[in-house]
Design an enzyme around this catalytic site. Structure first.
Site, mmCIF file in Angstrom:
data_model
loop_
_atom_site.group_PDB
_atom_site.id
_atom_site.type_symbol
_atom_site.label_atom_id
_atom_site.label_comp_id
_atom_site.label_asym_id
_atom_site.label_seq_id
_atom_site.Cartn_x
_atom_site.Cartn_y
_atom_site.Cartn_z
ATOM 1 N N GLU A 1 -12.743 -2.236 11.559
ATOM 2 C CA GLU A 1 -12.474 -1.593 10.600
ATOM 3 C C GLU A 1 -13.815 -1.466 10.033
ATOM 4 O OE1 GLU A 1 -9.469 -2.052 8.939
ATOM 5 O OE2 GLU A 1 -9.608 -0.822 6.670
ATOM 6 N N GLU B 1 0.748 -0.951 -0.315
ATOM 7 C CA GLU B 1 -0.696 -0.056 0.096
ATOM 8 C C GLU B 1 0.823 1.180 -0.332
ATOM 9 O OE1 GLU B 1 -2.625 -0.844 3.425
ATOM 10 O OE2 GLU B 1 -3.895 -1.416 2.601
ATOM 11 N N ASP C 1 -8.108 -9.200 3.891
ATOM 12 C CA ASP C 1 -8.207 -7.764 4.519
ATOM 13 C C ASP C 1 -8.739 -7.778 6.166
ATOM 14 O OD1 ASP C 1 -7.183 -5.358 5.670
ATOM 15 O OD2 ASP C 1 -7.680 -5.067 5.125
HETATM 16 C C1 BDP Z 1 -6.054 -2.140 5.860
HETATM 17 C C2 BDP Z 1 -6.377 -0.781 6.520
HETATM 18 C C3 BDP Z 1 -5.426 -0.051 6.234
HETATM 19 C C4 BDP Z 1 -3.705 -0.228 7.384
HETATM 20 C C5 BDP Z 1 -3.533 -1.662 5.946
HETATM 21 C C6 BDP Z 1 -2.391 -2.582 6.875
HETATM 22 O O1 BDP Z 1 -7.333 -0.613 5.822
HETATM 23 O O2 BDP Z 1 -5.785 1.278 7.114
HETATM 24 O O3 BDP Z 1 -2.286 0.487 6.315
HETATM 25 O O4 BDP Z 1 -5.607 -3.071 6.252
HETATM 26 O O5 BDP Z 1 -3.337 -3.240 7.518
HETATM 27 O O6 BDP Z 1 -7.289 -3.170 6.974
HETATM 28 O O7 BDP Z 1 -1.323 -2.441 6.793
#
Ligand code: BDP
Length: 719
Positions: A412, A310, A384
């Site tokens: 989340e 990401e 996720d």
């Molecule tokens: C996702 C989230 C994000 C996190 C990412 C992670 O949306 O905010 O940074 O995972 O785990 O669940 O790195």
């Protein structure tokens, strides 16, 4: 205290208010409430707990914390201060001791197999006197045993004929705080970060101590202080000093501090031109940084790293792989006994492969290539933290690399603070899933325990749901998720249902009028969320970016895998992601037995159906209904389940203190409204795609699809 109760009762009567709330409670005390036990239980326990004796080195700080905690608990529960004596054993004393003490040794307790953190609680005789012994091989073990004893008493179970033996099955039992230096919390729904970086290191909030107590009481032994999307500043001298201050507060409770490390820190704060892991200057920079941290925090745990994920920098920026990156950092912390937790949550937007396959593709070839002080941290599922995902295919697939579990405790994707969703069943479902890595019975739990492949390092990480809210977690029931996480990190075989009962007794009192109802609500709650958000194996249908509320229609975001349409693939004919041979073949990442099961639509559990298959709207499911009818029915069922939970909660009004009752009651109203919204908006969209009418008897959505699409939340929390 007695007088206070009498006074309160009088006040209630004068005001004509029912005395439902014996004490105002705001949730701050979590499961460490230590409220007076019912009179008959108090009378019974007072006989067996007349004193606290510690048979241990007087300088052992965790044991002294254990003594403090027992005193505090007994005073609260039994209504009278219990004297503490040094070493002289009194009849009916609670004796805390380590195996180094002759009187403990003489008892021949089974401490040999319990390591430094396990404990024994036993009714025994010392110097001819009946006592309750809490014994362990270290002060921290004594502390854990003391909390276990306290919880036993809190649950009204008494001190007769005790024989409890327990030791953690995982070494690392950590919280991951996604807390930023400006006190915002990524995916945090319980206020600001509890770390007041600005006032640290000089001012240490009393709350830090309560945080440590709460964690120690459920066996958590480490905490990563800062967000995985890390700032390099966390590694500068001022922030190291702040982390050291927190480490000082936590140390007496057996809790180590860890930091998330930003891969490009050598460039950002080190003045180097590269962060290439094979560059000697980079390696030297990290080594010097590690030395600096260990000078301030001698028992620093190590680093957690999110790399090449990401948008975060990482070794792949220099054409090096994850193992090369992790091993370079591992060498820096190795002389100090530190570890590296390297996350496997990776996917690349330039990679056209199914997102669910990418972590496995990156990591599986690296099996056996990681240094022995590296552990790879894998999310429970391949996408996720969805309300439901099948277990991550990496579990069982890396026999030569220790893997640790990463769960999300914060919700989340499950309604943030207000929806009641007990995550115990989610954790249990994943931990009990069979990977078949070494034949039947190779559960994920056994993989991470190291039982299968002899991992030396073992662990679990939970993304914390803790903030400055008075109740810590944003709601009373969210506290249960912190609690069950701790329990399952200690014992991945723990039963979610049993833990919910324990939590209820600690949180609302050991009251038979309360516990069964609370357990039922909790047990049903996660499945309700699955039903009204993502039934039958659907996933990632939440609105953009904040993930709050429905957004199955979203299709125009820059990266394909950010769009819900990528995940559901609904069209005129059917819905679901084909992950079999005719599709992405993600099923092939599982062991053959599991792959075969998921590859066949008939043997795929219905709960995972649309995760693995694109199914026709008119295909029949086990219920005999068509997929379309069943999908609609599940959404409606989810809404109904929330209504049931709410009704069940209301029956508890006379038994639960006013403040906590009312807050949960209001939150359940919010959840009812939002479950309805989820159902209606989703069905408005699915109807538009499938072209099918709602089955007879199903109520039409209250609004039109464009109206649902227009709903937006510009100031939602947790970003
Ligand atoms: C996702 C989230 C994000 C996190 C990412 C992670 O949306 O905010 O940074 O995972 O785990 O669940 O790195």
């Amino acid at each position: 205290m007695g007088r206070l109760i009498a006074w309160c009762a009088a006040l209630f009567l004068t005001l004509g208010v029912l005395p439902v709330a014996a004490h105002a409670e705001d949730g701050y005390d979590l499961w460490l409430r230590y409220r007076p036990l019912p009179a008959d239980i108090q009378a019974r326990d007072r006989v067996r707990a007349t004193a606290v004796v510690f048979d241990v080195d007087r300088h052992d700080i965790p044991t002294l914390k254990a003594v403090d905690e027992i005193e505090r608990a007994l005073e609260g529960m039994l209504g009278a201060a219990v004297p503490t004596y040094g070493q002289a054993v009194q009849a009916n004393a609670i004796v805390l001791g380590t195996s180094a003490e002759p009187r403990i040794k003489a008892l021949n307790l089974p401490l040999g197999q319990l390591g430094t953190e396990g404990y024994v609680i036993r009714s025994a005789t010392i110097d001819g006197k009946p006592v309750t012994v809490v014994a362990a091989n270290s002060g921290v073990g004594v502390l854990y045993g003391s909390f276990a004893l306290i919880q036993h008493l809190q649950r009204g179970l008494g001190l007769d004929r005790l024989d409890i033996v327990s030791a953690p099955k995982l070494k690392l039992r950590l919280l991951n705080h996604w807390d930023n230096l400006d006190r915002t919390v990524e995916r945090g729904y319980a206020g600001q970060s509890i770390w007041d970086w600005w006032k640290l290191p000089d001012f240490r909030e009393p709350r830090y101590t309560d945080y440590a107590r709460a964690n120690a009481s459920i066996g958590i032994n480490g905490t990563v202080l800062n967000n995985v999307n890390a700032k390099a500043d966390s590694l500068t001298a001022p922030y190291i000093a702040k982390a050291a201050a927190l480490a000082d507060v936590f140390r007496p409770y057996g809790i180590k501090v860890y930091l998330s490390a930003r891969w490009s820190a050598p460039i950002e704060i080190g003045g180097l031109r590269t962060a290439d892991p094979l560059d000697p200057q980079v390696a030297a920079w990290w080594k010097a940084k590690a030395d600096e941290i260990y000078r301030a925090i001698p028992d620093f745990g190590g680093f957690l790293v999110k790399a090449n994920s990401e948008g975060q920098p990482g070794p792949q920026d220099y054409k090096r792989n994850h193992a090369e990156g992790a091993n370079m950092l591992a060498a820096a912390v190795r002389p100090h006994g530190g570890i590296i937790m390297w996350r496997a949550f990776v996917y690349q937007h330039e990679n056209p492969e199914d997102r669910a396959k990418q972590a496995y593709d990156d990591f599986k070839p690296l099996d056996g290539k990681f240094a022995d002080n590296v552990i790879v941290q894998v999310k429970n599922g391949a996408i996720d933290f969805q309300p439901r995902e099948p277990f991550h295919p990496l579990f069982g697939a890396m026999p030569k690399t220790p893997l640790m579990m990463e769960f999300q405790i914060t919700k989340e994707y499950l309604g943030m603070a207000t929806h009641l969703a007990y995550l115990g069943p989610l954790y249990e479902e994943v931990l009990q899933a069979d990977t078949f890595a070494k034949g039947k019975g190779s559960t994920v739990a056994r993989v991470i325990e190291g039982a299968l492949d002899g991992y030396k390092l073992t662990g679990m990480a939970g993304v914390a749901n803790i903030g400055t809210d008075r109740d810590w977690s944003g709601s009373t029931f969210n506290q249960a998720n912190w609690f069950v996480y701790g329990r399952m990190a200690w014992n991945p075989e723990a039963s979610a249902k049993q833990v919910s009962g324990e939590w209820s007794e600690l949180t609302f009192g050991p009251d038979p009028a309360i516990t069964p109802a609370v357990v039922n609500i909790m047990t049903a709650s996660r499945e309700a969320v699955v039903n009204y958000m993502t039934p039958l194996g659907l996933a990632h249908l939440m609105a953009t970016s904040h993930h709050f509320g429905p957004g199955p229609w979203v299709k125009d975001l820059a990266r394909p895998e950010w769009n819900p349409v990528y995940y559901h693939k609904a069209d005129r004919n059917g819905i679901g992601y084909d992950r079999t041979r005719t599709g992405s073949d993600a099923v092939a990442q599982y062991a053959p037995e599991v792959a075969r099961m998921f590859a066949d639509v008939k043997t795929t559990p219905e709960r995972d159906l649309l995760w693995f298959h694109h199914v026709g709207w008119d295909d029949r499911l086990k219920s005999g209904k068509t997929l379309w009818d069943e999908l609609v029915a599940r959404y409606t069922l989810g809404v109904g389940e929330v209504a049931d939970m709410h009704r069940a909660w209301r029956t508890l009004a006379p038994h639960i203190d006013r403040e906590r009752f009312a807050k949960t009651d209001t939150f359940l109203s919010i959840q009812q409204k939002e479950a309805q919204w989820w159902r209606d908006a989703s069905l408005a969209y699915w109807t538009s795609v499938s072209g099918r009418p709602l089955p007879a008897g199903e109520t039409a959505p209250a609004k039109t699809l464009p109206e649902y699409e227009a709903i937006s939340w510009p100031y939602e929390p947790g970003r």
